[in-house]
Design a protein around this motif. Structure first.
Motif, mmCIF file in Angstrom:
data_model
loop_
_atom_site.group_PDB
_atom_site.id
_atom_site.type_symbol
_atom_site.label_atom_id
_atom_site.label_comp_id
_atom_site.label_asym_id
_atom_site.label_seq_id
_atom_site.Cartn_x
_atom_site.Cartn_y
_atom_site.Cartn_z
ATOM 1 N N LYS A 82 5.804 -0.740 7.527
ATOM 2 C CA LYS A 82 5.445 -0.981 6.288
ATOM 3 C C LYS A 82 5.854 0.262 5.448
ATOM 4 C CE LYS A 82 0.781 -3.346 7.657
ATOM 5 N NZ LYS A 82 -0.527 -3.046 7.483
ATOM 6 N N TRP A 87 5.559 -0.029 1.315
ATOM 7 C CA TRP A 87 5.052 0.831 0.679
ATOM 8 C C TRP A 87 6.085 1.553 -0.264
ATOM 9 C CZ3 TRP A 87 2.362 2.959 5.687
ATOM 10 C CH2 TRP A 87 1.311 2.140 5.875
ATOM 11 N N TRP A 91 5.977 3.830 -3.806
ATOM 12 C CA TRP A 91 6.489 5.180 -3.695
ATOM 13 C C TRP A 91 7.706 5.768 -4.617
ATOM 14 C CZ3 TRP A 91 6.525 5.400 2.458
ATOM 15 C CH2 TRP A 91 5.091 5.427 2.924
ATOM 16 N N THR A 98 2.019 8.733 -3.295
ATOM 17 C CA THR A 98 1.200 7.605 -2.864
ATOM 18 C C THR A 98 0.170 7.185 -4.022
ATOM 19 O OG1 THR A 98 -0.796 8.852 -2.140
ATOM 20 C CG2 THR A 98 1.030 8.583 -0.672
#
Length: 247
Positions: A82, A87, A91, A98
């Motif tokens: 992930k 993610w 980012w 985050t």
């Protein structure tokens, strides 16, 4: 670089940390079209978290393979997968922060993996770990990473290393354990010994086995539950530490 062997490479990578953080290692394996191991490599990381070990394994695999050849990568770490597939775009948009506005953990590794993935065809495939009749390439990488974490030495086909030792047991999807195919050992209780207070229980091993420290124990010897199996009671430090999630 690994020589071009096929139009599509099948590979697996894994990391291990004995304590999280604790002695850690990484490993990758590349297979042929019949999923027979062609090359593999493993190495130590000193003290590191499981997440660092997982990301390092992926970075080393991508660094060692031909970027012009499409590849399938099998992993049992949802965090690592992930991080670089789900993610990572967010980012980057947020300046490596985050959703909570905190700095991205293990940013240096994630940035390096992002660079290595740019312009190449990679399909990530999640495979559950430690399953009876599970993915054999992931199992190989898992065992090699675990061995590197314990002995803190490099290994691999280029070094003439033997295949990493079989895991003492394998977990069914339902959570019960049975002896894995090709495994030489399994532990089971023959009697129970209570320890004071709420300490972890100890048992007498019914079968010989190998502890997470790399040393063997004999049938009848006192053993205790460790984070990654049964072993010497003195090696159960960090038994409550987790192995998943972000750092």
């Amino acid at each position: 670089m690994i020589a071009r062997m096929a139009e599509r490479v099948i590979a697996a990578c894994d990391g291990a940390s004995k304590g999280n953080p604790g002695p850690a290692g990484w490993a990758w394996v590349v297979a042929d079209g019949d999923e027979a191991v062609v090359r593999w490599e493993a190495g130590p990381l000193g003290t590191a978290t499981n997440n660092v070990a997982e990301l390092t394994a992926l970075e080393r695999l991508l660094s060692a393979t031909d970027p012009a050849v499409p590849m399938e990568i099998r992993m049992d770490s949802q965090y690592a997968m992930k991080a670089v597939t789900t993610w990572l775009p967010g980012w980057k948009r947020k300046g490596w922060k985050t959703a909570a506005g905190k700095p991205v953990a293990n940013q240096e590794l994630v940035v390096r993996i992002d660079e290595l993935l740019t312009g190449r065809s990679v399909e990530f495939r999640y495979v559950p770990a430690h399953q009876v009749d599970g993915d054999r390439l992931n199992d190989f990488a898992d065992r090699a990473a675990s061995q590197a974490a314990v002995v803190q030495e490099a290994a691999g086909s280029a070094l003439g290393s033997a295949e990493p030792p079989a895991a003492p047991d394998t977990v069914r999807s339902g959570g019960t354990r049975r002896r894995a195919a090709g495994s030489a050992t399994k532990t089971a209780p023959s009697s129970r010994r209570s320890t004071s207070g709420n300490s972890t229980r100890t048992l007498n091993a019914k079968f010989p086995g190998r502890c997470r420290c790399g040393r063997s124990y004999a049938a009848g010897e006192t053993i205790a539950k460790n984070p990654d199996g049964w072993g010497h009671p003195e090696c159960r430090v960090g038994a409550g530490a987790g192995v998943g999630g972000e750092d």
